[in-house]
Design an enzyme around this catalytic site. Structure first.
Site, PDB file in Angstrom:
ATOM      1  N   LYS A 131       6.023 -20.255  25.302  1.00  0.00           N
ATOM      2  CA  LYS A 131       5.943 -18.982  26.028  1.00  0.00           C
ATOM      3  C   LYS A 131       4.597 -18.852  26.724  1.00  0.00           C
ATOM      4  CE  LYS A 131       7.660 -15.275  24.085  1.00  0.00           C
ATOM      5  NZ  LYS A 131       7.790 -14.091  23.196  1.00  0.00           N
ATOM      6  N   LYS A 186       4.078   7.947  19.395  1.00  0.00           N
ATOM      7  CA  LYS A 186       5.189   7.174  19.960  1.00  0.00           C
ATOM      8  C   LYS A 186       6.485   7.423  19.194  1.00  0.00           C
ATOM      9  CE  LYS A 186       7.326   4.054  22.463  1.00  0.00           C
ATOM     10  NZ  LYS A 186       7.011   2.616  22.432  1.00  0.00           N
ATOM     11  N   CYS A 233      13.468  -0.205  20.855  1.00  0.00           N
ATOM     12  CA  CYS A 233      12.513   0.847  20.475  1.00  0.00           C
ATOM     13  C   CYS A 233      13.179   2.026  19.762  1.00  0.00           C
ATOM     14  CB  CYS A 233      11.754   1.344  21.705  1.00  0.00           C
ATOM     15  SG  CYS A 233      10.557   0.145  22.341  1.00  0.00           S
ATOM     16  N   PHE A 292      17.541  12.960  30.266  1.00  0.00           N
ATOM     17  CA  PHE A 292      18.058  12.523  28.961  1.00  0.00           C
ATOM     18  C   PHE A 292      19.212  13.404  28.468  1.00  0.00           C
ATOM     19  CE2 PHE A 292      14.177  10.166  29.166  1.00  0.00           C
ATOM     20  CZ  PHE A 292      14.427   9.004  28.455  1.00  0.00           C
ATOM     21  N   THR A 305       3.742  -0.203  17.918  1.00  0.00           N
ATOM     22  CA  THR A 305       4.277   0.999  17.265  1.00  0.00           C
ATOM     23  C   THR A 305       4.380   0.724  15.769  1.00  0.00           C
ATOM     24  OG1 THR A 305       5.529   1.551  19.254  1.00  0.00           O
ATOM     25  CG2 THR A 305       6.175   2.642  17.210  1.00  0.00           C
ATOM     26  N   PHE A 310       3.449   3.473  25.840  1.00  0.00           N
ATOM     27  CA  PHE A 310       4.585   4.332  26.179  1.00  0.00           C
ATOM     28  C   PHE A 310       5.406   3.703  27.297  1.00  0.00           C
ATOM     29  CE2 PHE A 310       1.061   7.143  24.806  1.00  0.00           C
ATOM     30  CZ  PHE A 310       1.634   7.658  23.657  1.00  0.00           C
ATOM     31  N   ASN A 354      22.320  12.893  29.776  1.00  0.00           N
ATOM     32  CA  ASN A 354      23.474  12.185  30.322  1.00  0.00           C
ATOM     33  C   ASN A 354      24.337  11.681  29.164  1.00  0.00           C
ATOM     34  OD1 ASN A 354      22.753  12.422  33.105  1.00  0.00           O
ATOM     35  ND2 ASN A 354      21.186  10.872  32.757  1.00  0.00           N
TER      36      ASN A 354
END
EC number: 1.1.1.22
Length: 439
Positions: free
Chosen positions: A35, A208, A264, A253, A121, A149, A255
């Site tokens: 990677k 968070k 997450c 948010f 987090t 965030f 929907n």
């Protein structure tokens, strides 16, 4: 400033390239040598709009490099911890092995006066424990917590132009030094009057998970309303539009549809519940269990709806699934509602063809039992039903007339309440969606 970024997955790679864009000299430390080499060659190991261009610019500037060797982080003034904190297998709690391993490896090159900055987090209490370890092993070194965030699909924008910065700082003079160092890192961002919250470790750690818990609750709330709408004949989209005009609630948010997934929200709310239990405050977050349950029920209801439109049985039916990533503009298939539904359809006897603009190779690698095709047209070939499960723009812009010529039966299930219902119905399609009346 010389900066190291420990862990160059999604968070770390974007952060490293962004810090170089801001003018810093950055080394990204990634233990996966393959990677690290991929990133060093200017190739992104994941799909994120705008990231590969940013990566190329940062590498070309000479301010960014990648290495699998922690020794290359020596001499950096600031070290960002950006490793993953996945859910523990068989538990709700977060797996902190990678955070702990990254911190331990960093201690070998950490020097007095340098600053370690956590971005991962983590459960509340982690930063305090790591600060003690850093202070004990390298007296004079400091730790701060600066939560990320990032929204997948907007990660570059969210890093270079965040809506707020949060510094979790140690007490006393070290806190002043740590703040000054972070202000230097983010100088161009701070200069734009970006809101800055200065706080303690515990609050910074909770920001968070609290934010993700709130968003998950809002999504599950409207999906609970969708369940009631189906029972009463009401229309959840019109309901969301109506209550969304209240600025205390807002339309974002709200929907209704297949619910949330990804790497997450699901694992963060579960880790939040687990940590609350460890602290003896589990009753404060019991509502999140129902938030999680509502979210998972949406997937089951989508399969039931598919069975309904296929005349009561999925056995032998051909089903096209449009979208597999957990959200558009991402190739992330972790805890993807779309893939969960596709797998359940197949288990009930359907011949399922899945397509996604970005996640195809990830699906082939992780879900070999599913048939993956490259285009929505291939997926729709002789289909008895078409399911929109990830709201990619190219799917929303499909011509329902031309698309209808490909299928055996013009039945579309809108798992995201994102299609233009009137347009599809006018083209002769039977339209169904979660929480809305059938046409």
């Amino acid at each position: 400033m010389k900066i190291s970024v420990i862990g160059c997955g999604y968070l770390g790679a974007v952060h490293a390239a962004s810090m170089a864009e801001l003018g810093h000299d950055v080394v990204g430390i990634e233990v996966d040598a393959a990677k690290a080499a991929l990133l060093a060659g200017g190739r992104a190991p994941f799909y994120e709009p705008g990231f590969e261009d940013l990566l190329g610019r940062s590498l070309a500037s000479g301010r960014l490099r990648f290495s699998p060797d922690i020794a290359d982080a020596a001499g950096c003034a600031v070290h960002f911890l950006c490793v993953g904190t996945p859910q523990k297998r068989g538990e709700y709690a977060a797996d902190l092995r990678y955070v702990e391993a990254a911190t331990e490896s960093l201690l070998a090159v950490l020097e007095p006066g340098q600053l370690v900055v956590g971005k991962s987090t983590v459960p509340v209490g982690t930063a305090g424990r790591l600060a003690e370890l850093v202070g004990e092993k390298v007296p004079g070194a400091m730790l701060a917590w600066n939560p990320e965030f990032l929204r997948e699909g907007y990660a570059v924008q969210d890093t270079l132009h965040p809506d707020r910065l949060v510094y979790g700082l140690p007490s006393g003079p070290d806190g002043d030094v740590a703040r000054a160092r972070l202000d230097e890192v983010y100088a161009s961002i701070v200069a734009t009057d970006t809101p800055l919250v200065l706080t303690d470790y515990a609050t910074a750690e909770m920001v968070k998970t609290a934010a993700n818990s709130f968003l998950a609750t809002k999504i599950s709330f409207i999906n609970a309303m969708a369940e009631l709408c189906e029972a009463t004949g009401a229309d959840v989209k019109q309901l969301a539009d109506a209550i969304g005009h209240d600025d205390r609630i807002g339309r974002k948010f709200l929907n209704a549809g297949l619910g949330f997934g990804g790497g997450c929200l699901p694992k963060d709310i579960r880790a939040f519940m687990a940590r609350a239990g460890e602290l003896g405050a589990d009753q404060a977050l019991t509502f999140l269990r129902e938030v999680d349950n509502i979210n998972m029920r949406r997937r089951i209801r989508m399969v039931e709806l598919a069975r309904e439109v296929c005349d009561g049985s999925l056995l032998g039916k051909r089903v096209a699934v449009l979208g597999a990533a957990f959200k558009p503009d991402s190739d992330d298939i972790r805890d993807s509602p779309a893939l969960n539904v596709a797998a359940m359809l197949q288990l009930q006897g359907a011949t399922v063809q899945v397509t996604d603009p970005a996640a195809g190779e990830n699906i082939r690698r992780s879900w070999p039992q599913l048939m993956v095709v490259d285009t929505p047209e291939e997926a729709a070939d002789r289909a008895d039903a078409v399911l929109l499960l990830t709201e990619w723009r190219q799917y929303l812009e499909l011509d329902p007339v031309a698309f209808g010529a490909l299928v055996s039966s013009r039945k579309v299930l809108d798992g995201r309440n994102a299609l233009d219902r009137e347009r599809w119905v006018a083209a002769g399609w039977s339209y169904r969606a979660l929480g809305r009346r059938s046409d």
